[in-house]
Design an enzyme around this catalytic site. Sequence first.
Site, PDB file in Angstrom:
ATOM      1  N   CYS A 129      70.178 -24.409  -4.021  1.00 27.95           N
ATOM      2  CA  CYS A 129      69.386 -23.254  -4.452  1.00 27.95           C
ATOM      3  C   CYS A 129      69.490 -22.979  -5.956  1.00 27.95           C
ATOM      4  O   CYS A 129      68.469 -22.795  -6.630  1.00 27.95           O
ATOM      5  CB  CYS A 129      69.784 -22.012  -3.673  1.00 27.95           C
ATOM      6  SG  CYS A 129      71.535 -21.859  -3.393  1.00 27.95           S
ATOM      7  N   HIS A 242      69.549 -15.322  -6.805  1.00 30.91           N
ATOM      8  CA  HIS A 242      70.450 -15.924  -7.802  1.00 30.91           C
ATOM      9  C   HIS A 242      69.874 -15.688  -9.202  1.00 30.91           C
ATOM     10  O   HIS A 242      68.636 -15.745  -9.375  1.00 30.91           O
ATOM     11  CB  HIS A 242      70.538 -17.431  -7.599  1.00 30.91           C
ATOM     12  CG  HIS A 242      71.385 -17.891  -6.452  1.00 30.91           C
ATOM     13  ND1 HIS A 242      72.174 -17.055  -5.673  1.00 30.91           N
ATOM     14  CD2 HIS A 242      71.551 -19.143  -5.942  1.00 30.91           C
ATOM     15  CE1 HIS A 242      72.793 -17.772  -4.741  1.00 30.91           C
ATOM     16  NE2 HIS A 242      72.435 -19.040  -4.876  1.00 30.91           N
TER      17      HIS A 242
HETATM   18  C1  2RA Z   1      75.717 -21.050  -2.292  1.00 28.59           C
HETATM   19  N1  2RA Z   1      74.243 -22.717  -3.251  1.00 28.59           N
HETATM   20  O1  2RA Z   1      75.088 -20.221  -2.957  1.00 28.59           O
HETATM   21  C2  2RA Z   1      75.250 -22.491  -2.226  1.00 28.59           C
HETATM   22  C3  2RA Z   1      74.731 -22.836  -0.869  1.00 28.59           C
HETATM   23  N2  2RA Z   1      73.565 -22.101  -0.547  1.00 28.59           N
HETATM   24  O2  2RA Z   1      76.753 -20.775  -1.646  1.00 28.59           O
END
Ligand code: 2RA
Length: 331
Positions: A129, A242
């Site tokens: 991601c 994120h």
């Molecule tokens: C996390 N990118 O954010 C890793 C798995 N989705 O933990």
Amino acid sequence: EPKNVAIVGATGAVGVEMLQCLEQRNFPVKNLTLLASARSAGKRMTFRGAEIEIQELTHDSFQGIDIALFSAGGGISKEFAPSAAAAGAIVIDNSSAFRMEDDVPLVVPEINGDQALKAPRGIIANPNCSTIITLMALAPLHSAFGLKSIIASTYQAVSGSGAQGILELEEQIQAMAKGDPITPKVYQHPIVSNVIPEVDAFTESGYTKEELKMLHEGRKILNLPELRVSCTCVRVPVVRSHSISVTAQFDQEVSVEAARAAYAGKPGVAVRDNPAERLYPVPLDTTGKDDCLVGRIRKNLVFNNALDLWVVGDQVRKGAALNAVQIAELL
Ligand code: 2RA
């Protein structure tokens, strides 16, 4: 024409979002098969107004399936993806199990969608991601200026740890409000009112696997074997989006104006960058949305031909489920 689609890991945060993306984007689904562990078998989920019963995942679950979307962890993908492919399904795998295999394409449709049509093993890998969201911001700049290196720090939502991560943050917020003791379960430390510089396992190099994904996956997706990446991945008390702070160095001269112009007409990413109006991307604005947002674009004060920027995107959606469904749409 309509396809028989299976979702493996249907009850997980990403699995649920995959079902919603199929519905919202009107994907041509003939039959939807929902597969999960024995614990979830028998539960029902709603798709296009109809209830569908979840079945237990077995190696025989894939007869007649055209597309199998996997998001149940690397172990399940390693064990069951080959059986799905052997049954004739195209597997789109959200886990890290096959991402770096030479005969498995690693695809962000807006960047290297043509790779999705070359899947000799019947398996296509969905990138990590934070890698997807970062590259959605960097691909247009790479086209304009020639990307050479990335220095990135991520601010990763707890949804990256699945539904359990979201629950942990919610529980700890309640506990803190009541002055109750906080006992971390999913993370090494409390995540409420805290940040944790540990995402995925540490390696000998001192970098975590998550930090090395940005390097290895970035090189493969952009087809830049010399790309240099140094990344710090941090878990933050945000639910679903994120954020990544990026310093990117290029071969050619850069300017903020030319950078902003590079995003014009690029699908899946939009500029939100007006300091005078205090406009810049924040996680609450991208949650539940398809597009990644880029802002705080400025010339780096240390390196030549370098830009600093800030990119935010929904980890469950574009970071995982939407990207996988968009790959299916390419097929
Ligand atoms: C996390 N990118 O954010 C890793 C798995 N989705 O933990």
